[in-house]
Design a protein around this motif. Sequence first.
Motif, mmCIF file in Angstrom:
data_model
loop_
_atom_site.group_PDB
_atom_site.id
_atom_site.type_symbol
_atom_site.label_atom_id
_atom_site.label_comp_id
_atom_site.label_asym_id
_atom_site.label_seq_id
_atom_site.Cartn_x
_atom_site.Cartn_y
_atom_site.Cartn_z
ATOM 1 N N CYS A 103 0.855 -1.174 0.000
ATOM 2 C CA CYS A 103 0.000 0.000 0.000
ATOM 3 C C CYS A 103 0.897 1.232 0.000
ATOM 4 O O CYS A 103 1.988 1.225 0.582
ATOM 5 N N ALA A 104 0.458 2.260 -0.667
ATOM 6 C CA ALA A 104 1.187 3.527 -0.677
ATOM 7 C C ALA A 104 0.197 4.668 -0.548
ATOM 8 O O ALA A 104 -0.959 4.552 -0.968
ATOM 9 N N SER A 105 0.642 5.770 0.028
ATOM 10 C CA SER A 105 -0.194 6.961 0.067
ATOM 11 C C SER A 105 0.618 8.166 -0.353
ATOM 12 O O SER A 105 1.853 8.164 -0.282
ATOM 13 N N SER A 106 -0.063 9.176 -0.843
ATOM 14 C CA SER A 106 0.587 10.425 -1.184
ATOM 15 C C SER A 106 -0.342 11.568 -0.820
ATOM 16 O O SER A 106 -1.558 11.396 -0.718
ATOM 17 N N LEU A 107 0.261 12.742 -0.644
ATOM 18 C CA LEU A 107 -0.508 13.895 -0.195
ATOM 19 C C LEU A 107 -1.661 14.182 -1.159
ATOM 20 O O LEU A 107 -2.785 14.454 -0.750
ATOM 21 N N ARG A 108 -1.352 14.130 -2.442
ATOM 22 C CA ARG A 108 -2.365 14.288 -3.481
ATOM 23 C C ARG A 108 -2.076 13.239 -4.545
ATOM 24 O O ARG A 108 -1.060 12.572 -4.525
ATOM 25 N N GLY A 109 -2.961 13.122 -5.516
ATOM 26 C CA GLY A 109 -2.775 12.125 -6.554
ATOM 27 C C GLY A 109 -1.909 12.584 -7.697
ATOM 28 O O GLY A 109 -1.607 11.821 -8.594
ATOM 29 N N SER A 110 -1.450 13.815 -7.682
ATOM 30 C CA SER A 110 -0.640 14.322 -8.792
ATOM 31 C C SER A 110 0.725 13.677 -8.835
ATOM 32 O O SER A 110 1.264 13.236 -7.826
ATOM 33 N N ILE A 111 1.299 13.657 -10.025
ATOM 34 C CA ILE A 111 2.620 13.074 -10.259
ATOM 35 C C ILE A 111 3.687 13.740 -9.403
ATOM 36 O O ILE A 111 4.724 13.151 -9.103
ATOM 37 N N ASN A 160 -0.871 9.931 -10.782
ATOM 38 C CA ASN A 160 0.293 9.283 -11.331
ATOM 39 C C ASN A 160 0.221 7.785 -11.110
ATOM 40 O O ASN A 160 0.293 7.304 -10.010
ATOM 41 N N LYS A 161 0.061 7.059 -12.187
ATOM 42 C CA LYS A 161 0.074 5.606 -12.132
ATOM 43 C C LYS A 161 1.503 5.172 -12.385
ATOM 44 O O LYS A 161 2.069 5.466 -13.438
ATOM 45 N N LEU A 162 2.098 4.504 -11.454
ATOM 46 C CA LEU A 162 3.476 4.075 -11.590
ATOM 47 C C LEU A 162 3.548 2.688 -12.215
ATOM 48 O O LEU A 162 2.839 1.780 -11.804
ATOM 49 N N ILE A 163 4.433 2.563 -13.201
ATOM 50 C CA ILE A 163 4.693 1.280 -13.839
ATOM 51 C C ILE A 163 6.117 0.899 -13.492
ATOM 52 O O ILE A 163 7.058 1.643 -13.811
ATOM 53 N N PHE A 164 6.274 -0.247 -12.843
ATOM 54 C CA PHE A 164 7.562 -0.646 -12.315
ATOM 55 C C PHE A 164 8.252 -1.671 -13.195
ATOM 56 O O PHE A 164 7.610 -2.506 -13.834
#
Lengths: 115, 116
Positions: free
Chosen positions: A92-100, B102-106
């Motif tokens: 599982c991962a989280s980030s502050l926002r969904g932006s790159i 951002n969808k990450l592809i590993f």
Amino acid sequence: GAGVSQSPSNKVTEKGKDVELRCDPISGHTALYWYRQRLGQGLEFLIYFQGNSAPDKSGLPSDRFSAERTGESVSTLTIQRTQQEDSAVYLCASSLRGSITYEQYFGPGTRLTVT
Amino acid sequence: AQSVTQPDIHITVSEGASLELRCNYSYGATPYLFWYVQSPGQGLQLLLKYFSGDTLVQGIKGFEAEFKRSQSSFNLRKPSVHWSDAAEYFCAVGRTLSGGYNKLIFGAGTRLAVHP
């Protein structure tokens, strides 16, 4: 501050049983991701939650997989009728926002073994 | 479709030696590129990222990576490896989708062993 936590750390289950995996994201992070890491392979995207928007389920491998998230907090990944090919580490991962531009912070993962 | 290739599954180096881990990507637009490290029992940690600008990017723990568009590569380097660098390293490309996430592809990862 606390990072992303996941429970259980290890889960062994019999084929055909249902399992629930839990993820606690970093407080305040609106975006949450689930990935699967099979042995010797890279991470495979499963599902993405962003705030109250509809989740992106495009990576779920079958209808046996589902996930929920309550608001911007805990998420649960459920696998029904587990199969041996479901054995993997679920991250599982989280980030502050969904932006790159926002870094994804990963939990330590749940290692699932289906016997 | 976007993809990431890490040609080396395992690499062994001596402590103090230099290191280069290879990463090639396939992506139609300007890529967002990342290197992550996964130490035993730990979650993935971001080492560095490239979005635009200077093609040589510096990261944590003394790592750097160079983006080469002509070669579709983003190789990770370190001039002098420490025993604590033994881990698995993942290259990833970020794909920005509608909705802005951002969808990450590993890639499949490169496992690094360090000999004393």
